[in-house]
Design an enzyme around this catalytic site. Structure first.
Site, short mmCIF file in Angstrom:
data_model
loop_
_atom_site.label_atom_id
_atom_site.label_comp_id
_atom_site.label_asym_id
_atom_site.label_seq_id
_atom_site.Cartn_x
_atom_site.Cartn_y
_atom_site.Cartn_z
N PHE A 131 8.06 12.35 34.90
CA PHE A 131 9.16 11.41 35.03
C PHE A 131 10.31 12.07 35.79
O PHE A 131 10.70 13.20 35.47
CB PHE A 131 9.64 10.94 33.65
N LYS A 229 12.80 3.07 23.27
CA LYS A 229 11.49 2.50 23.59
C LYS A 229 10.79 2.07 22.29
O LYS A 229 11.17 1.08 21.68
CB LYS A 229 10.68 3.51 24.38
#
Length: 418
Positions: A131, A229
């Site tokens: 990421f 999340k």
């Protein structure tokens, strides 16, 4: 394999031991939400908690709430809730700051520990497709420290284990790939890093709350993750960091803010770090967002993460089977491993017009997201996603493709957030 049918999927939902959890979330009507890997659904307990914190704790008790309502202890309390989900002890996890800031803290600490053991160890090994924020933080840290003390070495995913050598200080990995949903074997990779003298830093952004993680069982050194999340803490929710207890004494927090001080309210001019996980706090905790995350985590209190993993695999397996005909019919390509052990809790489909298709799908009431250059991502949160949701989502995707809805020019206009 025969594709699942709707009656069979409804039967699975009827036997689902987690089915009652769906009522603990405020899911908008007319929406099938498959984007919990980016932003979790609002837990039903959060609005009431926020109302109380704002109107009573802040509105009435004001600054007294740091003591009377325990605001000062929220980072540790929330960290303890998260610890149970990631296989850590309560005194090894703290909730604070963002994932990026926390990664800076633990990478710095890991480099310090590694160099203290062997001055040659200065390299951070990471996947080239990790990421981006993780790579940016590592790049910034390496630039700050200079080549003599830190270097970031990017390698292809299949070469990560082989890239750890005598000069490696840290292996930095995200357990679940944010694009494809492919999952690393955290215990095995950590063990290989240790065998070669390196420390392991894990990003659990797509792991925590999605399936069981056992950091202590794997002997992990450091970890970070986010709260918005699968933990459902709300947009921009505080992140968390984990430091194995064995490193507490010799892995300093270089972002030495006043909340990490041994006695912050003595207001001395010289910094002395707190002992234990408390030293990894930095600035004043964000009480509103921490309170929301604290309330959101209550939904996990009576949940067995083993059951979460079983349902996650069933949901993602169902989606893969149902979309198999769409791949042949509409030109999708499965980008996520079919092997259960190698899959997190998301499935990604590649398509040259992935962005437009996802926008048309969202307009039709099925919410996923898009990641460049061509991936449609679908996240499956077992606490509130049903097998019937998966069925209807795939039928809607097929309709969007058969009717050519994605070709509408408005769906090609890029949003700021994809």
């Amino acid at each position: 394999m025969t594709p699942p049918d709707l009656d069979g999927l409804r039967a699975l939902d009827a036997r689902d031991p987690l089915a009652s959890k769906r009522a603990e979330f405020l899911i908008p009507g007319g929406v099938i939400y498959l984007d919990g890997n980016s932003l979790g659904v609002l837990p039903a307990r959060v609005p009431e908690r926020m109302e109380r914190v704002v109107r009573e704790e802040w509105g009435q008790d004001l600054i007294r709430s740091w003591n009377t309502h325990g605001w000062i202890d929220l980072p540790a309390r929330v960290g303890a809730r998260i610890a149970r989900l990631i296989g850590a002890d309560a005194d090894e996890v703290i909730a604070a700051d963002s994932t990026s800031v926390n990664l800076f803290k633990v990478l710095s600490a890991a480099l310090h520990v590694a160099a203290k053991g062997d001055p040659r160890r200065r390299v951070i090994v990471a996947e080239e497709d990790n990421f981006p924020t993780d790579l940016y933080i590592a790049q910034g840290l390496a630039a700050l420290l200079g080549e003599a003390r830190a270097e970031l070495r990017l390698v292809a995913p299949h070469r990560v284990a082989d890239a750890v050598g005598d000069d490696t200080a840290v292996l930095m990995l995200t357990q679940v790939d944010y694009r494809t949903g492919e999952r690393h074997d955290l215990p095995a990779v950590t063990r290989r890093a240790h065998e070669r003298g390196a420390l392991a830093v894990w990003d659990l952004a797509h792991s925590a709350g999605a399936f069981p993680v056992d950091l202590n069982g794997a002997g992990a050194d450091f970890a970070v993750g986010c709260g918005y999340k699968y933990l459902n803490g709300g947009p921009g929710a505080p992140a968390f960091l984990y430091v194995a207890r064995r490193h507490h004494a010799d892995a300093p927090n270089v972002l030495s803010g006043w909340m990490g001080h041994a006695s912050p309210f003595e207001f001395t001019s010289r910094y002395t770090g707190a002992s234990g996980i408390g030293q990894y706090a930095t600035g004043t905790p964000s009480i509103l967002s921490l309170s929301a995350l604290d309330a959101a985590l209550e939904v996990f209190e009576d949940v067995e993460m083993r059951l979460v993993r079983e349902k996650s695999l069933s949901l993602t397996r169902t989606f893969i089977e149902l979309t198999r005909p769409l791949c042949a019919r509409h030109g999708f390509r499965l980008a996520t491993p079919e092997d259960d052990a190698r899959r997190g809790s998301q499935v990604s489909l590649a398509h040259p017009h992935g962005y437009e298709i996802m926008q048309a799908l969202i307009a039709a009431g099925v919410v996923g997201d898009f990641r460049a250059p061509n991936l449609l991502r679908f996240g499956f949160t077992p606490l509130y996603t049903s097998h019937e949701d998966v069925w209807h989502a795939v039928q809607t995707l097929d309709t969007v493709m058969r009717e050519g809805r994605w070709q509408d020019a408005r769906y090609a206009e890029r949003n700021a957030v994809t």
